[in-house]
Every structure is written in structure tokens, then in C-alpha cells.
Design an enzyme around this catalytic site. Structure first.
Site, PDB file in Angstrom:
ATOM      1  N   THR A 120       0.816  -1.208   0.000  1.00 39.22           N
ATOM      2  CA  THR A 120       0.000   0.000   0.000  1.00 39.22           C
ATOM      3  C   THR A 120       0.854   1.263   0.000  1.00 39.22           C
ATOM      4  O   THR A 120       0.538   2.241  -0.689  1.00 39.22           O
ATOM      5  CB  THR A 120      -0.938   0.010   1.219  1.00 39.22           C
ATOM      6  OG1 THR A 120      -1.728  -1.190   1.204  1.00 39.22           O
ATOM      7  CG2 THR A 120      -1.852   1.211   1.213  1.00 39.22           C
ATOM      8  N   GLU A 121       1.941   1.235   0.780  1.00 42.03           N
ATOM      9  CA  GLU A 121       2.764   2.430   0.920  1.00 42.03           C
ATOM     10  C   GLU A 121       3.615   2.724  -0.314  1.00 42.03           C
ATOM     11  O   GLU A 121       3.733   3.878  -0.734  1.00 42.03           O
ATOM     12  CB  GLU A 121       3.671   2.299   2.154  1.00 42.03           C
ATOM     13  CG  GLU A 121       2.943   2.417   3.474  1.00 42.03           C
ATOM     14  CD  GLU A 121       2.420   3.830   3.724  1.00 42.03           C
ATOM     15  OE1 GLU A 121       3.030   4.797   3.215  1.00 42.03           O
ATOM     16  OE2 GLU A 121       1.401   3.966   4.415  1.00 42.03           O
ATOM     17  N   SER A 122       4.231   1.699  -0.881  1.00 45.41           N
ATOM     18  CA  SER A 122       5.215   1.963  -1.936  1.00 45.41           C
ATOM     19  C   SER A 122       5.099   1.068  -3.157  1.00 45.41           C
ATOM     20  O   SER A 122       5.875   1.226  -4.102  1.00 45.41           O
ATOM     21  CB  SER A 122       6.631   1.807  -1.364  1.00 45.41           C
ATOM     22  OG  SER A 122       6.859   0.453  -0.989  1.00 45.41           O
ATOM     23  N   TYR A 210      -7.893   3.558   4.793  1.00 43.69           N
ATOM     24  CA  TYR A 210      -6.522   3.055   4.688  1.00 43.69           C
ATOM     25  C   TYR A 210      -6.371   1.639   5.241  1.00 43.69           C
ATOM     26  O   TYR A 210      -5.746   0.787   4.577  1.00 43.69           O
ATOM     27  CB  TYR A 210      -5.569   4.020   5.388  1.00 43.69           C
ATOM     28  CG  TYR A 210      -4.124   3.587   5.365  1.00 43.69           C
ATOM     29  CD1 TYR A 210      -3.335   3.759   4.234  1.00 43.69           C
ATOM     30  CD2 TYR A 210      -3.541   3.000   6.488  1.00 43.69           C
ATOM     31  CE1 TYR A 210      -2.012   3.366   4.207  1.00 43.69           C
ATOM     32  CE2 TYR A 210      -2.228   2.595   6.473  1.00 43.69           C
ATOM     33  CZ  TYR A 210      -1.458   2.784   5.338  1.00 43.69           C
ATOM     34  OH  TYR A 210      -0.147   2.375   5.330  1.00 43.69           O
TER      35      TYR A 210
END
Length: 218
Positions: A120-122, A210
Site C-alpha cells: 500500500t505504501e510503496s 486506509y
């Protein structure tokens, strides 16, 4: 004469012991190579089911090994299987899949959660940088990372293991802060703990979707 005979006998016994030690070392090496070969063969079958594997030989080898060694083999083979599956599932190199799992476990994070966070982040991009300056696999802000490792510089966050370790440690700290509530911990990771706490004090649900992204199963 007796002292000479005793010395000779001692030398002979020492040589015997040396030969036994070398033999034991050789056996250990052979056993280790065999285990690696066994793991490789199973990994090949997992990665591509079209590649034939000598299943009968594997079963015979495992069956003849001591019980403790069979347990270790089973654990290692399961680990290799998970690495292969995660590598294929997320389209990432096997060494990255292995390190995400290993570092997550070391930091007290469930591997599935760790993979979801990095995805999800990168999207598993080590060089990812957000518009606000978050860096690397787990999109850490340098100011946050310095809290967990003194003297850390921004460029250090592009190192795979450093970024994963600090990112997972930060998440573990948030999980502890919110008494095991993973959803709140993820929201704090994304929005910042101050913002989440402020909304909670005002009776507002801080959920922005999120956690669902991180924990999705697809």
C-alpha cells in the site's frame, strides 16, 4: 621406553580423534548440502508445477533423516514455500519476500500485515518518495525514523533492511499504543497519531479507508 610407548599411544589416539572430527565435519557438510538440494527441489516444484521433481527420492530422504532434522527440514521447506508464494503473489524478488517476512516477525508484526503495508505504501518500490517526503518501502518520514534510530540520515532509508525494520517497528509501537487495535494503528501510521487521537477525542471516526487497503486479501 614406557614413556615413549605412552607418547606414541597418545599420538595415535589424537590422530584418530582428528580423523573422526574431520569425518563428522564432512558428514555435516554433506547433510547440509542435501537439505539445500531438497529445499531447492521443492522450491522448483512450487515455482513451476510443470517441472518434474523426484518426489519418491524426497520422501525416502526425509523418512530416513532423524526426527529432529525432519522437523527442521519441514520448517525450512514451509518457509521456502511461503517465500515462493509471496514472491509470485506480489511480483517481487524472492529475497525481498524473505526479508519482509523475517524482519516483520523479528519486530512482532504478522507477515501478511507487513506485506500489505509495503504494498500500500510503496508498491514494493525501494526508491519511492512521496510528495511530502516519505521515503522507501514503508514510506517513512525521516523525522519519524530518527526517533527509532539516532543519527539516521535520509539516504539510509533507501536501504532495504533499515527501512523495513524501522517501518515495522513504528507500526508495532502504534499497535501497542492502541492496545492491539490494528485498525487504529494503521490509521495512525497513515494520518499520524496526533491526528487520530484528536479525532477520537472529538468523537469522530478517523477511518479514511486506509486499513482496508492494507488488509485486503486480493
Amino acid at each position: 621406553m614406557q614413556s615413549i610407548l605412552l607418547k606414541l599411544q597418545a599420538d595415535i589416539e589424537a590422530r584418530k580423534k582428528q580423523r573422526w572430527d574431520i569425518s563428522a565435519t564432512a558428514r555435516s557438510a554433506i547433510l547440509g548440502i542435501s537439505c539445500c538440494l531438497l529445499a531447492f527441489l521443492l522450491g522448483v516444484r512450487t515455482a513451476d508445477s510443470r517441472v518434474p521433481v523426484a518426489g519418491t527420492w524426497v520422501q525416502q530422504f526425509a523418512g530416513s533423516a532423524p526426527e529432529g532434522l525432519r522437523d527442521l527440514q519441514s520448517v525450512e521447506l514451509e518457509r521456502l514455500k511461503r517465500i515462493t508464494e509471496n514472491s509470485s503473489r506480489y511480483g517481487i524478488p524472492a529475497d525481498l519476500a524473505a526479508r519482509i517476512e523475517e524482519i516483520a516477525l523479528a519486530e512482532g508484526i504478522e507477515p501478511a500485515l507487513a506485506f500489505g503495508l509495503v504494498r500500500t505504501e510503496s508498491e514494493f518500490n525501494r526508491r519511492a518518495v512521496s510528495p511530502v517526503g516519505a521515503v522507501g518501502y514503508t514510506q517513512l518520514m525521516p523525522s519519524t525514523a530518527k526517533y527509532f534510530q539516532r543519527g539516521l540520515q535520509r539516504h539510509h532509508l533507501f536501504d532495504r533492511d533499515t527501512n523495513l525494520r524501522i517501518g515495522f517497528r513504528f507500526l508495532r509501537t502504534l499497535i501497542d499504543k492502541y492496545d492491539g487495535n490494528v485498525k487504529l494503528a494503521l490509521l495512525a501510521y497513515n494520518r499520524g497519531p496526533e491526528k487520530v487521537d484528536q479525532l477520537l477525542r472529538r468523537g469522530i471516526d478517523p477511518d479514511n479507508g486506509y486499513p482496508k487497503l492494507v488488509m485486503r486479501k486480493d
